[in-house]
Design an enzyme around this catalytic site. Structure first.
Site, short mmCIF file in Angstrom:
data_model
loop_
_atom_site.label_atom_id
_atom_site.label_comp_id
_atom_site.label_asym_id
_atom_site.label_seq_id
_atom_site.Cartn_x
_atom_site.Cartn_y
_atom_site.Cartn_z
N LEU A 119 -64.30 -33.18 5.85
CA LEU A 119 -63.02 -33.53 5.27
C LEU A 119 -62.16 -32.28 5.10
CD1 LEU A 119 -64.03 -36.13 2.51
CD2 LEU A 119 -62.76 -36.58 4.63
N GLY A 120 -60.89 -32.43 5.41
CA GLY A 120 -59.99 -31.27 5.33
C GLY A 120 -59.63 -30.72 6.69
N HIS A 160 -38.81 -7.81 -13.20
CA HIS A 160 -39.25 -6.45 -12.89
C HIS A 160 -40.56 -6.19 -13.62
CE1 HIS A 160 -38.86 -2.23 -11.86
NE2 HIS A 160 -39.16 -1.93 -13.11
#
Lengths: 439, 479
Positions: free
Chosen positions: B37-38, B445
């Site tokens: 799966l994937g 920053h």
């Protein structure tokens, strides 16, 4: 398999219509493009064609029902799609050059319209906006597609022409600024929210309430918007039109030979155009969204027409290129069709200035309202015999006619309007001058 | 015989996303997967390569930067390749397991097996437990792509490998010849080099990443790649290989002459091809173009009205995030929404050293689209505090905007965390942002993200942290 036929877009700004009658019944076989219903909108009665062929299975509404655009009107069985349905949705854009003339009658049977309708019936057949140069956020692009607004060529009200969410919504609602990008006029402010005060009464029994709908509603909206946006002022003066009257009298035979009738209106149009050429700010619009003045190089003259349904403004397109005879014929034709409610939407669009002629009814002067986004309206009034004191001290008689010029004070100064009227008078009082400008 | 509203074929980042959204929208949904799966992305592509790149990046830092920073390591760093590979695998397993849980949680039926169309309405699914038949109202083909194999280099995935095999090396190869200097080949080359492998890249073009990314960005990576000791042979065409007693001899033709390169492993990364020849698509009558892509419209509908295709199988760019976008879109179309593929840009990220990422158009693409007056400028990472403090100062942010409107047309980043910085650029392009919109947004920053703000300022002609000629920029048309 059953196919839904939806009520297509009926014109810019029209969101619903009342079913006047079905022209088909259940079990009828319909061809593609065949009229299936007559729908009365706030602009006029429109014949609605079926985009596909098939057999009528069910009619979803009955006479008198109000149908929203895009809702399913009827279903067909065995539908087959014609080829005409795939053309790109250009029609609505083409019509946007210039803008919604206010109160408007409409197309009864106009074949050019029907392709637009088919197209939008097939809803959403236009290219992804991401591929065009139009600026709109992803969410706005999605919204536009969901509600069926093609923003591919729209110039929006945002910075650098960005199409905003509000633009999309008002395009659907009818007052968006559609622009072709090439100097097209945008329609003033998108959706304006006017206060809606209630009318309360202690005498309801002696009053009758009627819904504010149809053309009347459109007239109300347009005039309210114009008054709200444009600071109006009106300049009035009396012209000596003795020569004009004589000239028109002398043309009667000529007109009859040409199977027409010449009124003062086309001559006034010619004098107006000649004057506008000297004062281009009268043939202009203000694009509020872009903060620009749009000067028009064409002369489309609208004239207010009183009809049983209310005020409409047909437009003589490119009147500067037409002869007085041609304009006369066109005025007669448009006026007749305006009274019959048979004007096409295009015939009421794109005006650059309007003339209102109350003279035929009466009244000395009026303060007309400008037909936004135009910036001026010329009023012409009744011709009367009037005694004057002549230079030699004797009393003489002239034909006198009152004129008003009402202008958008943002663009036109009072003195300019005065010079404008003066120049106009120099022509209308001595119509021979107009011949000097003929090519 | 099982029947569903929607069946998704393939569980990569297109397929599983489509299946979950279908389930969310109330469809009875199944997903069919023949491997893990994937799909490629989670198991043999994006995710495992990033695990390897991260680990080797740390190694590289430890070996090169630590000393400067006063961090002394007693003795050398020892790489336990088997452990590294099993850690990489655990990352993949975690992700794949997560997809499984998401599918289950959304009541998507997961069918393991190899699917083939029998006709327009029915699939046969072959698995170890036998063959089953699956029918559905709608099918979504999300069957992806696979590495291209070239003549003379048949994959054994042990010594002659695609990316799949290379990611599974459980010992550090001594010499690797990489055929194809595209993004996949370069990513693997970069991390192998950091492990100490001698890498030779055989590239047919005259530059790396040609046509894929902004040429200036590619140049930065090329320079650093060459400095790292990777040998790059341009205009070289791999002709064949011969097994010898100490590995392979790869023959490549360069300027009409054959040259021989010695290798223990050969990596072929010349691109990927769509799996249009699989799944018996022709049994359903699905039209496929001459390159093997399934033909689709803007709604990702195939010529068969109830069959859709998403991801690599339906066209370029073959990128996971494009597939996911299409997956969500198609699910919503099935539920009646009016949607089309309407993205202005698909960002591209390359995990080289340094990384490259881009959104919008390159200069050449702008010109081709008729934008002739452009504002283009760069801001270097060397002028950014965070980059300096990370000791990663190679690269820049480059912005391209329309000169008249200042609308941002393209942003190209080469440098540290370019892959994470690019999302702001994507948003800017999609929203139709102007240079001022980025310049006037306060960027925190000290971060790498400040380079975006500074690049916008530089393009306007007045960045703070580089020296620009006074009033070099044009005043905005209507600021």
């Amino acid at each position: 398999m059953a196919t839904d036929v939806k009520l297509p877009e009926l014109g810019e700004g029209v969101t619903e219509g009342e079913l006047v009658k079905w022209t088909v019944k259940v079990c009828d076989v319909v061809k593609a493009d065949q009229t299936v219903a007559e729908i009365m909108t706030d602009k006029a009665t429109v014949e609605v064609p079926s985009p596909v062929a098939g057999t009528v299975k069910e009619l979803k509404f009955k006479k008198g029902d109000v149908i929203k655009v895009e809702s399913v009107m009827l279903t067909l069985s065995g539908a087959t799609y014609g080829t005409a349905t795939t053309t790109a949705p250009v029609a609505s854009k083409a019509a946007s050059n210039g803008h919604t003339a206010p109160p408007v009658a409409t197309p009864a049977n106009n074949t050019a319209r029907s392709s637009t309708m088919n197209m939008s019936a097939a809803s959403g057949i236009y290219p992804p906006v991401a591929d065009s140069r139009v600026l709109a956020t992803p969410a706005t692009r999605r919204l536009a597609r969901e509600i069926g607004v093609d923003i591919n060529e729209m110039s929006g009200s945002g910075l650098a022409g960005r199409v905003t969410r509000e633009d999309v919504i008002s395009a659907k609602g009818g007052t968006a600024s559609l622009g072709s990008g090439s100097g097209a006029v945008s329609a003033g402010s998108p959706s304006m929210n006017f206060p809606k005060p209630a009318y309360t009464t202690t005498n309801a029994q002696a009053e009758e309430r009627v819904d504010l709908v149809g053309i009347r509603k459109k007239i109300a909206q347009n005039l309210q918007m114009s008054k709200a946006i444009i600071p109006h002022f009106t300049l009035m003066d009396e012209a000596d039109v003795t020569q004009l009257v004589a000239m028109r009298e002398s043309l009667k035979d000529f007109a009859e030979k040409n199977q027409t009738k010449i009124t003062y209106l086309p001559i006034v149009m010619k004098a107006l155009i000649a004057t506008m050429k000297e004062f281009p700010q009268f043939n202009a619009s203000i694009d509020d969204a872009a903060s620009q003045i749009v000067y028009k190089k064409y002369f489309n003259i609208g004239f207010a027409a009183d009809t049983p349904n209310g005020l409409v403004v047909p437009v003589i397109k490119n009147a500067d290129q037409k002869t007085i005879l041609e304009i006369s014929k066109e005025i007669i034709d448009l006026s007749k069709r305006a009274r019959d409610g048979k004007l096409k939407i295009d015939e009421m669009k794109g005006g650059t200035i309007t003339i209102t002629n109350i003279g035929s009814v009466g009244g000395t002067y009026a303060t007309p309202i400008i037909n936004h986004p135009e910036v001026a309206i010329l009023g012409m009034y009744k011709i009367q015999d009037k005694p004057i004191l002549k230079a030699d001290g004797s009393i003489g008689f002239i034909k006198a006619m009152n004129y008003t010029v009402t202008a958008d004070h943002r663009l036109i100064d009072g003195a300019v309007a005065a010079y404008f009227l003066k120049s106009f008078f120099s022509k209308i009082q001595n119509p021979g001058v107009l011949m000097m400008g003929m090519s | 015989m099982q029947n569903f509203d929607v069946v998704v074929i393939g569980s990569g980042p297109g397929g599983y996303v489509a299946a979950i959204r279908c389930a969310q929208l109330g469809f009875k949904t199944a997903i069919i997967e023949r491997e893990a799966l994937g799909g490629v992305c989670l198991n043999v592509g994006c995710i495992p390569s990033k695990a390897m790149i991260t680990a080797t990046h740390l190694l590289h830092k430890a070996e090169h930067d630590f000393k400067t920073m006063g961090l002394n390591i007693k003795g050398g760093i020892e790489v336990d390749m088997k452990k590294l590979v099993s850690w990489k695998q655990s990352v993949c397993d975690k992700m794949s397991g997560g997809v499984n849980q998401l599918l289950k949680g959304n009541s998507v039926v997961v069918i393991k097996g190899n699917a083939e169309f029998k006709n327009q309405k029915e699939l046969s699914v072959k698995s170890i437990s036998g063959t089953d038949s699956v029918t559905a109202k709608y099918f979504i083909v999300a069957t992806g792509s696979r590495p291209i194999e070239i003549p003379g280099f048949p994959f054994d995935e042990k010594e002659i490998c695609s990316s799949t095999g290379a990611l599974a090396f459980d010992e550090i190869p001594k010499r690797v010849v990489v055929i194809g200097g595209g993004y996949i080949g370069l990513e693997i080359s970069c991390y192998l080099r950091k492990l100490g492998t001698e890498v030779t890249i055989i590239e047919a073009n005259t530059s790396l990443l040609s046509g894929v990314v902004d040429p200036e960005c590619a140049q930065v990576v090329t320079r650093k790649t060459e400095r790292s000791g990777i040998i790059i042979k341009y205009g070289a065409k791999a002709k064949g290989q011969k097994k010898t007693k100490d590995g392979y001899e790869v023959t490549a033709e360069i300027n009409g002459k054959d040259e021989i390169f010695k290798a223990d492993k050969i990596l072929v990364t010349v691109g990927r091809r769509p799996n249009g020849d699989q799944t018996n698509l022709k049994a359903a009558g699905i039209a496929i173009d001459e390159r093997g892509f399934v033909k689709v419209d803007a709604k990702r509908r195939t010529n068969i009205p109830h069959i859709f295709a998403i991801g690599d199988i339906c066209g370029q760019p073959m990128l996971a995030h494009k597939a996911s976008y299409e997956g969500v879109m198609v699910a919503e179309i099935l539920s009646g929404a009016n949607r089309v593929y309407d993205a202005k840009t698909v960002p591209a990220v390359v995990f080289t050293d340094p990384e490259i990422a881009s959104a919008g158009m390159t200069e050449a693409e702008c010109k081709a689209k008729g934008y002739n007056d452009l504002l283009i400028s760069k801001f270097p990472f060397a002028a950014n505090g965070r980059a300096v403090s990370m000791s990663e100062t190679d690269g820049f942010v480059k912005m391209i905007a329309d000169k008249k409107t200042h609308i941002i047309l393209g942003i190209h980043i080469v440098g540290p965390e370019a892959s994470n910085l690019i999302s702001e650029a994507v948003l800017a392009v999609e929203m139709g942002a102007r240079l001022e919109d980025i310049a006037l947004s306060i960027h925190p920053h000290p971060t790498l993200g400040e380079t975006m703000m500074e690049a916008a300022e530089a393009t306007l002609g007045h960045a703070i942290h580089i020296i620009q000629k006074p009033l070099a920029g044009t005043k905005p048309a209507h600021a």
